[in-house]
Design a protein around this motif. Structure first.
Motif, PDB file in Angstrom:
ATOM      1  N   GLN A   1      13.740  -0.308  26.311  1.00 15.21           N
ATOM      2  CA  GLN A   1      14.066  -0.367  27.729  1.00 15.21           C
ATOM      3  C   GLN A   1      13.466  -1.650  28.315  1.00 15.21           C
ATOM      4  N   TYR A   2      14.148  -2.214  29.309  1.00 15.98           N
ATOM      5  CA  TYR A   2      13.689  -3.458  29.931  1.00 15.98           C
ATOM      6  C   TYR A   2      13.869  -3.343  31.439  1.00 15.98           C
ATOM      7  N   VAL A   3      12.993  -4.015  32.175  1.00 13.03           N
ATOM      8  CA  VAL A   3      13.019  -3.899  33.634  1.00 13.03           C
ATOM      9  C   VAL A   3      12.803  -5.243  34.311  1.00 13.03           C
ATOM     10  N   ARG A   4      13.166  -5.256  35.570  1.00 12.15           N
ATOM     11  CA  ARG A   4      12.816  -6.362  36.460  1.00 12.15           C
ATOM     12  C   ARG A   4      12.217  -5.731  37.710  1.00 12.15           C
ATOM     13  N   TYR A   5      11.049  -6.220  38.105  1.00  6.86           N
ATOM     14  CA  TYR A   5      10.360  -5.713  39.284  1.00  6.86           C
ATOM     15  C   TYR A   5      10.502  -6.684  40.439  1.00  6.86           C
ATOM     16  N   GLU A   6      10.514  -6.123  41.620  1.00  9.75           N
ATOM     17  CA  GLU A   6      10.486  -6.911  42.854  1.00  9.75           C
ATOM     18  C   GLU A   6       9.437  -6.292  43.767  1.00  9.75           C
ATOM     19  N   ILE A   7       8.467  -7.079  44.159  1.00 10.29           N
ATOM     20  CA  ILE A   7       7.461  -6.600  45.099  1.00 10.29           C
ATOM     21  C   ILE A   7       8.075  -6.672  46.493  1.00 10.29           C
TER      22      ILE A   7
ATOM     23  N   ALA B   1      -5.802  -2.703  49.249  1.00 12.17           N
ATOM     24  CA  ALA B   1      -4.410  -3.071  49.542  1.00 12.17           C
ATOM     25  C   ALA B   1      -3.455  -2.012  49.011  1.00 12.17           C
ATOM     26  N   LEU B   2      -2.315  -1.934  49.657  1.00 12.94           N
ATOM     27  CA  LEU B   2      -1.182  -1.131  49.184  1.00 12.94           C
ATOM     28  C   LEU B   2      -0.063  -2.108  48.847  1.00 12.94           C
ATOM     29  N   ALA B   3       0.634  -1.841  47.755  1.00 10.84           N
ATOM     30  CA  ALA B   3       1.787  -2.658  47.391  1.00 10.84           C
ATOM     31  C   ALA B   3       2.906  -1.740  46.935  1.00 10.84           C
ATOM     32  N   HIS B   4       4.120  -2.128  47.250  1.00  9.11           N
ATOM     33  CA  HIS B   4       5.306  -1.425  46.755  1.00  9.11           C
ATOM     34  C   HIS B   4       6.094  -2.372  45.862  1.00  9.11           C
ATOM     35  N   LYS B   5       6.620  -1.814  44.799  1.00  3.97           N
ATOM     36  CA  LYS B   5       7.558  -2.568  43.965  1.00  3.97           C
ATOM     37  C   LYS B   5       8.771  -1.684  43.739  1.00  3.97           C
ATOM     38  N   VAL B   6       9.906  -2.327  43.563  1.00  4.70           N
ATOM     39  CA  VAL B   6      11.118  -1.626  43.151  1.00  4.70           C
ATOM     40  C   VAL B   6      11.497  -2.162  41.775  1.00  4.70           C
ATOM     41  N   ALA B   7      12.201  -1.336  41.024  1.00  2.00           N
ATOM     42  CA  ALA B   7      12.531  -1.699  39.647  1.00  2.00           C
ATOM     43  C   ALA B   7      14.004  -1.458  39.372  1.00  2.00           C
TER      44      ALA B   7
ATOM     45  N   ALA C   1      16.746  -1.623  35.838  1.00  6.60           N
ATOM     46  CA  ALA C   1      16.903  -1.797  34.394  1.00  6.60           C
ATOM     47  C   ALA C   1      17.645  -3.091  34.106  1.00  6.60           C
ATOM     48  N   THR C   2      17.265  -3.734  32.998  1.00  5.80           N
ATOM     49  CA  THR C   2      17.933  -4.961  32.568  1.00  5.80           C
ATOM     50  C   THR C   2      18.261  -4.869  31.081  1.00  5.80           C
ATOM     51  N   THR C   3      19.036  -5.829  30.628  1.00  2.02           N
ATOM     52  CA  THR C   3      19.257  -6.007  29.196  1.00  2.02           C
ATOM     53  C   THR C   3      18.027  -6.700  28.619  1.00  2.02           C
ATOM     54  N   PRO C   4      17.908  -6.798  27.287  1.00  2.00           N
ATOM     55  CA  PRO C   4      16.782  -7.533  26.702  1.00  2.00           C
ATOM     56  C   PRO C   4      16.710  -8.984  27.178  1.00  2.00           C
ATOM     57  N   ASP C   5      17.835  -9.549  27.581  1.00  2.00           N
ATOM     58  CA  ASP C   5      17.868 -10.927  28.057  1.00  2.00           C
ATOM     59  C   ASP C   5      17.598 -11.045  29.558  1.00  2.00           C
ATOM     60  N   GLY C   6      17.330  -9.930  30.225  1.00  2.00           N
ATOM     61  CA  GLY C   6      17.005  -9.958  31.647  1.00  2.00           C
ATOM     62  C   GLY C   6      18.186  -9.813  32.580  1.00  2.00           C
ATOM     63  N   GLU C   7      19.375  -9.587  32.027  1.00  2.00           N
ATOM     64  CA  GLU C   7      20.557  -9.391  32.866  1.00  2.00           C
ATOM     65  C   GLU C   7      20.499  -7.997  33.486  1.00  2.00           C
ATOM     66  N   LEU C   8      20.727  -7.923  34.800  1.00  2.00           N
ATOM     67  CA  LEU C   8      20.634  -6.640  35.495  1.00  2.00           C
ATOM     68  C   LEU C   8      21.681  -5.647  35.008  1.00  2.00           C
ATOM     69  N   ILE C   9      21.221  -4.436  34.761  1.00  2.00           N
ATOM     70  CA  ILE C   9      22.111  -3.305  34.458  1.00  2.00           C
ATOM     71  C   ILE C   9      22.326  -2.506  35.742  1.00  2.00           C
ATOM     72  N   ASP C  10      21.231  -2.208  36.424  1.00  2.00           N
ATOM     73  CA  ASP C  10      21.290  -1.465  37.680  1.00  2.00           C
ATOM     74  C   ASP C  10      21.642  -2.405  38.823  1.00  2.00           C
ATOM     75  N   ILE C  11      22.636  -2.020  39.593  1.00  2.00           N
ATOM     76  CA  ILE C  11      22.968  -2.777  40.798  1.00  2.00           C
ATOM     77  C   ILE C  11      21.943  -2.461  41.882  1.00  2.00           C
ATOM     78  N   ASP C  12      21.635  -1.175  42.020  1.00  2.00           N
ATOM     79  CA  ASP C  12      20.649  -0.733  42.996  1.00  2.00           C
ATOM     80  C   ASP C  12      19.317  -0.490  42.303  1.00  2.00           C
ATOM     81  N   HIS C  13      18.266  -0.399  43.096  1.00  2.00           N
ATOM     82  CA  HIS C  13      16.949  -0.116  42.546  1.00  2.00           C
ATOM     83  C   HIS C  13      16.941   1.286  41.950  1.00  2.00           C
TER      84      HIS C  13
ATOM     85  N   GLY D   1       3.144  -8.297  37.849  1.00  2.00           N
ATOM     86  CA  GLY D   1       3.837  -9.081  36.830  1.00  2.00           C
ATOM     87  C   GLY D   1       3.375  -8.736  35.428  1.00  2.00           C
ATOM     88  N   ASN D   2       2.078  -8.460  35.262  1.00  2.00           N
ATOM     89  CA  ASN D   2       1.559  -8.049  33.952  1.00  2.00           C
ATOM     90  C   ASN D   2       2.198  -6.745  33.499  1.00  2.00           C
ATOM     91  N   VAL D   3       2.385  -5.817  34.434  1.00  2.00           N
ATOM     92  CA  VAL D   3       3.013  -4.536  34.090  1.00  2.00           C
ATOM     93  C   VAL D   3       4.459  -4.766  33.644  1.00  2.00           C
TER      94      VAL D   3
END
Length: 149
Positions: free
Chosen positions: A83-89, A100-106, A108-120, A30-32
């Motif tokens: 550029q703006y992103v939304r991450y999902e672990i 530990a190992l962790a995977h996240k997918v990302a 792109a979003t608008t500055p307001d957090g609206e998704l631009i990318d439908i897929d990761h 989340g910090n990233v």
């Protein structure tokens, strides 16, 4: 050893309750995300070990926290600035109580957090270690996901 009798191990730590560890790792990722969206290179680098190794999405290897901080400063002030992103672990696996190992997918979003990318658009693998009661990122590998045609 015969291949017929060889059974690979399932490596997964269940010796401790990992609820607090999961929360700490989610906070690191989340910090990233927050750092990326606010152009904060120091926050983006804060949870990496001194000797961390990171491969970025174009395949460049950066070794050491100082090199990573400098690359984050350049990127967030330059080509990533708007550029703006939304991450999902997607998963966290504990290999040992302190590894530990962790995977996240990302996406792109608008500055307001609206998704631009439908897929990761990217997937990342984190290798995390617990040292003196605190989780750190020791390595991260980013991989772009090709767009479906």
């Amino acid at each position: 050893m015969s291949t017929e009798t060889f059974q690979p191990p399932m490596v997964s730590d269940t010796t401790v309750d990992h609820a607090a560890d999961i929360a700490a790792i989610e906070q690191i990722i989340g910090n990233v995300e927050t750092a990326y969206n606010t152009n904060d290179a120091e926050l983006m680098t804060a949870d990496f070990t001194a000797n961390a190794a990171v491969v970025n999405a174009v395949g460049a290897l950066m070794t050491g926290r100082d090199a990573l901080l400098e690359a984050n400063r350049r990127g967030l002030a330059g080509f990533l600035k708007d550029q703006y992103v939304r991450y999902e672990i997607t998963d966290i696996t504990f290999l040992r109580p302190d590894v530990a190992l962790a995977h996240k997918v990302a996406r792109a979003t608008t500055p307001d957090g609206e998704l631009i990318d439908i897929d990761h658009a990217m997937i990342a693998l984190y290798v995390l270690v617990k040292e003196d009661g605190r989780w750190w990122t020791a390595a991260r590998q980013n991989t772009l996901i090709p767009k479906a045609e």
